[in-house]
Design a protein around this motif. Structure first.
Motif, PDB file in Angstrom:
ATOM      1  N   ILE A 299       0.854  -1.184   0.000  1.00 14.72           N
ATOM      2  CA  ILE A 299       0.000   0.000   0.000  1.00 14.72           C
ATOM      3  C   ILE A 299       0.893   1.239   0.000  1.00 14.72           C
ATOM      4  CG2 ILE A 299      -1.709   1.332   1.300  1.00 14.72           C
ATOM      5  CD1 ILE A 299      -2.854  -1.181   0.013  1.00 14.72           C
ATOM      6  N   LYS A 300       0.657   2.140  -0.934  1.00 11.84           N
ATOM      7  CA  LYS A 300       1.459   3.343  -1.068  1.00 11.84           C
ATOM      8  C   LYS A 300       0.626   4.560  -0.650  1.00 11.84           C
ATOM      9  CE  LYS A 300       4.870   0.995  -2.856  1.00 11.84           C
ATOM     10  NZ  LYS A 300       6.084   0.720  -2.042  1.00 11.84           N
ATOM     11  N   VAL A 301       0.995   5.130   0.491  1.00 11.64           N
ATOM     12  CA  VAL A 301       0.383   6.369   0.956  1.00 11.64           C
ATOM     13  C   VAL A 301       1.343   7.501   0.614  1.00 11.64           C
ATOM     14  CG1 VAL A 301      -0.489   7.637   2.973  1.00 11.64           C
ATOM     15  CG2 VAL A 301      -0.786   5.155   2.824  1.00 11.64           C
ATOM     16  N   PRO A 302       0.865   8.605   0.052  1.00  7.64           N
ATOM     17  CA  PRO A 302       1.771   9.709  -0.288  1.00  7.64           C
ATOM     18  C   PRO A 302       2.648  10.110   0.900  1.00  7.64           C
ATOM     19  CG  PRO A 302      -0.393  10.127  -1.218  1.00  7.64           C
ATOM     20  CD  PRO A 302      -0.528   8.895  -0.358  1.00  7.64           C
ATOM     21  N   THR A 303       3.923  10.340   0.626  1.00  7.61           N
ATOM     22  CA  THR A 303       4.888  10.638   1.684  1.00  7.61           C
ATOM     23  C   THR A 303       4.459  11.835   2.521  1.00  7.61           C
ATOM     24  OG1 THR A 303       6.684   9.735   0.342  1.00  7.61           O
ATOM     25  CG2 THR A 303       7.300  11.186   2.159  1.00  7.61           C
ATOM     26  N   ARG A 304       3.922  12.845   1.878  1.00  2.00           N
ATOM     27  CA  ARG A 304       3.498  14.037   2.627  1.00  2.00           C
ATOM     28  C   ARG A 304       2.389  13.691   3.614  1.00  2.00           C
ATOM     29  NH1 ARG A 304       3.858  19.621   2.011  1.00  2.00           N
ATOM     30  NH2 ARG A 304       2.971  20.548   3.888  1.00  2.00           N
ATOM     31  N   ARG A 305       1.461  12.841   3.216  1.00  4.09           N
ATOM     32  CA  ARG A 305       0.382  12.457   4.129  1.00  4.09           C
ATOM     33  C   ARG A 305       0.937  11.641   5.300  1.00  4.09           C
ATOM     34  NH1 ARG A 305      -5.059  12.464   3.685  1.00  4.09           N
ATOM     35  NH2 ARG A 305      -4.520  14.547   2.929  1.00  4.09           N
ATOM     36  N   LEU A 306       1.895  10.775   5.036  1.00  2.00           N
ATOM     37  CA  LEU A 306       2.508   9.993   6.112  1.00  2.00           C
ATOM     38  C   LEU A 306       3.204  10.907   7.123  1.00  2.00           C
ATOM     39  CD1 LEU A 306       4.118   7.072   4.065  1.00  2.00           C
ATOM     40  CD2 LEU A 306       2.161   6.892   5.602  1.00  2.00           C
ATOM     41  N   LYS A 307       3.990  11.844   6.626  1.00  2.00           N
ATOM     42  CA  LYS A 307       4.731  12.741   7.505  1.00  2.00           C
ATOM     43  C   LYS A 307       3.780  13.645   8.294  1.00  2.00           C
ATOM     44  CE  LYS A 307       9.063  12.929   4.877  1.00  2.00           C
ATOM     45  NZ  LYS A 307       9.997  13.807   4.114  1.00  2.00           N
ATOM     46  N   ASP A 308       2.784  14.200   7.617  1.00  2.00           N
ATOM     47  CA  ASP A 308       1.839  15.098   8.291  1.00  2.00           C
ATOM     48  C   ASP A 308       1.070  14.369   9.382  1.00  2.00           C
ATOM     49  OD1 ASP A 308       2.605  17.215   6.730  1.00  2.00           O
ATOM     50  OD2 ASP A 308       0.837  17.185   5.432  1.00  2.00           O
ATOM     51  N   THR A 309       0.598  13.170   9.073  1.00  2.00           N
ATOM     52  CA  THR A 309      -0.178  12.420  10.058  1.00  2.00           C
ATOM     53  C   THR A 309       0.678  12.060  11.262  1.00  2.00           C
ATOM     54  OG1 THR A 309      -1.555  11.517   8.271  1.00  2.00           O
ATOM     55  CG2 THR A 309      -1.681  10.423  10.411  1.00  2.00           C
ATOM     56  N   ARG A 310       1.897  11.650  11.010  1.00  2.00           N
ATOM     57  CA  ARG A 310       2.798  11.299  12.120  1.00  2.00           C
ATOM     58  C   ARG A 310       3.076  12.519  13.007  1.00  2.00           C
ATOM     59  NH1 ARG A 310       6.432   7.543  13.780  1.00  2.00           N
ATOM     60  NH2 ARG A 310       5.853   6.166  12.035  1.00  2.00           N
ATOM     61  N   SER A 311       3.420  13.635  12.397  1.00  2.00           N
ATOM     62  CA  SER A 311       3.761  14.817  13.196  1.00  2.00           C
ATOM     63  C   SER A 311       2.537  15.346  13.938  1.00  2.00           C
ATOM     64  CB  SER A 311       4.354  15.909  12.299  1.00  2.00           C
ATOM     65  OG  SER A 311       3.404  16.380  11.354  1.00  2.00           O
ATOM     66  N   ARG A 312       1.365  15.276  13.332  1.00  2.00           N
ATOM     67  CA  ARG A 312       0.165  15.771  13.988  1.00  2.00           C
ATOM     68  C   ARG A 312      -0.288  14.837  15.109  1.00  2.00           C
ATOM     69  NH1 ARG A 312      -2.267  17.637   8.129  1.00  2.00           N
ATOM     70  NH2 ARG A 312      -1.111  19.618   8.060  1.00  2.00           N
ATOM     71  N   LEU A 313      -0.099  13.545  14.925  1.00  2.00           N
ATOM     72  CA  LEU A 313      -0.416  12.628  16.014  1.00  2.00           C
ATOM     73  C   LEU A 313       0.527  12.862  17.198  1.00  2.00           C
ATOM     74  CD1 LEU A 313      -1.852  10.288  17.349  1.00  2.00           C
ATOM     75  CD2 LEU A 313      -0.447   8.710  16.000  1.00  2.00           C
ATOM     76  N   LYS A 314       1.791  13.092  16.931  1.00  3.36           N
ATOM     77  CA  LYS A 314       2.742  13.389  18.001  1.00  3.36           C
ATOM     78  C   LYS A 314       2.318  14.649  18.754  1.00  3.36           C
ATOM     79  CE  LYS A 314       7.714  14.136  18.821  1.00  3.36           C
ATOM     80  NZ  LYS A 314       7.645  15.474  19.446  1.00  3.36           N
ATOM     81  N   ALA A 315       1.957  15.693  18.007  1.00 10.73           N
ATOM     82  CA  ALA A 315       1.525  16.936  18.638  1.00 10.73           C
ATOM     83  C   ALA A 315       0.245  16.722  19.441  1.00 10.73           C
ATOM     84  CB  ALA A 315       1.311  18.008  17.577  1.00 10.73           C
ATOM     85  N   SER A 316      -0.664  15.913  18.917  1.00  9.22           N
ATOM     86  CA  SER A 316      -1.922  15.631  19.611  1.00  9.22           C
ATOM     87  C   SER A 316      -1.676  14.878  20.902  1.00  9.22           C
ATOM     88  CB  SER A 316      -2.850  14.818  18.706  1.00  9.22           C
ATOM     89  OG  SER A 316      -3.164  15.533  17.529  1.00  9.22           O
ATOM     90  N   TYR A 317      -0.780  13.915  20.846  1.00 12.55           N
ATOM     91  CA  TYR A 317      -0.458  13.127  22.040  1.00 12.55           C
ATOM     92  C   TYR A 317       0.145  14.031  23.117  1.00 12.55           C
ATOM     93  CZ  TYR A 317       1.611   9.615  25.072  1.00 12.55           C
ATOM     94  OH  TYR A 317       1.958   8.864  26.169  1.00 12.55           O
TER      95      TYR A 317
END
Length: 254
Positions: free
Chosen positions: A227-245
């Protein structure tokens, strides 16, 4: 326990080839389809591409890990023939285990707990007292989570024929940075006064998120092979989840 399989119990990728398809026209859900796989299981897809499927799957994994009643979503890989039939060029989307929804405007039987909800305004947490619908407080929990997880709009919910509330439609989570919990309607009463029960539930949500482990977060963010998720979406989701946590954890300690 939910009456449907959890995300962790589903295949990480569904290979849809030769499925039977029918439009899902209930409540004017334009563009939604129900696919029946070769084993007879039904799946709902909104055909909104892998980017939105990924955000929804991340949230569903986290919500279920926290013990909330949330739909189960996985990746859907369409065969070229199935994609042609559905009229799409993108072949990877999200698929949700299909849930049979309770009528929205009437009770199903004598003593049906949904009767409690008919024509009743829910404007504060206290309004839920006395309702027999299972997991009903997961509705305001998801609304608080929309603030914490930077959603463009809150999740939706449905009540199943088994009289349980289930959080659905969470693809707008992780769209931006977390925001103040006071922006959630449940934070206050309908007349703008402080709601102790609303603020207590907001604290509970923060503590649920803070209770997630590093492994929980990594598992939620994981993408199966192929499964290929666009790199920008992967990075954004990871950084936003970190900020949310971090945002939730700070408030959980108050």
């Amino acid at each position: 326990m939910p009456t449907f399989p959890l995300v962790s119990e589903l295949p990480t990728v569904l290979e849809a080839s030769g499925w039977s398809w029918q439009r899902f026209d209930l409540y004017n859900h334009d563009g939604f389809w129900i696919g029946t796989d070769l084993e007879g299981n039904r799946w709902l897809t909104k055909l909104r591409r892998v980017e939105y499927a990924y955000r929804e799957i991340v949230f569903d994994r986290l919500a279920q890990r926290m013990g909330w009643s949330c739909q189960s979503t996985t990746f859907l890989q369409l065969s070229s023939a199935d994609a042609d039939y559905l009229g799409v060029t993108e072949r990877v989307h999200g698929a949700h285990w299909f849930l049979d929804e309770h009528s929205r405007d009437r009770a199903c039987s004598s003593g049906c707990p949904f009767e409690f909800c008919l024509d009743r305004p829910f404007t504060s947490i206290d309004d839920f007292d006395g309702c027999g619908i299972k997991n009903l407080l997961d509705w305001p929990k998801a609304d608080f989570a929309a603030c914490l997880f930077g959603a463009n709009e809150p999740s939706d919910r449905l009540i199943t024929v088994d009289h349980e509330l289930v959080i659905i439609d969470s693809e707008q989570m992780f769209a931006s940075s977390p925001c103040a919990l006071s922006g959630c309607a449940w934070w206050s009463t309908s007349d703008g006064e402080s709601s102790p029960s609303g603020r207590a539930l907001a604290l509970e949500v923060c503590r649920d998120i803070h209770g997630l482990t590093a492994d929980d977060l990594e598992q939620a963010l994981s993408v199966p092979r192929g499964i290929k998720v666009p790199t920008r979406r992967l990075k954004d989701t990871r950084s936003r989840l970190k900020a949310s946590y971090e945002f939730a954890s700070e408030r959980a300690a108050l």
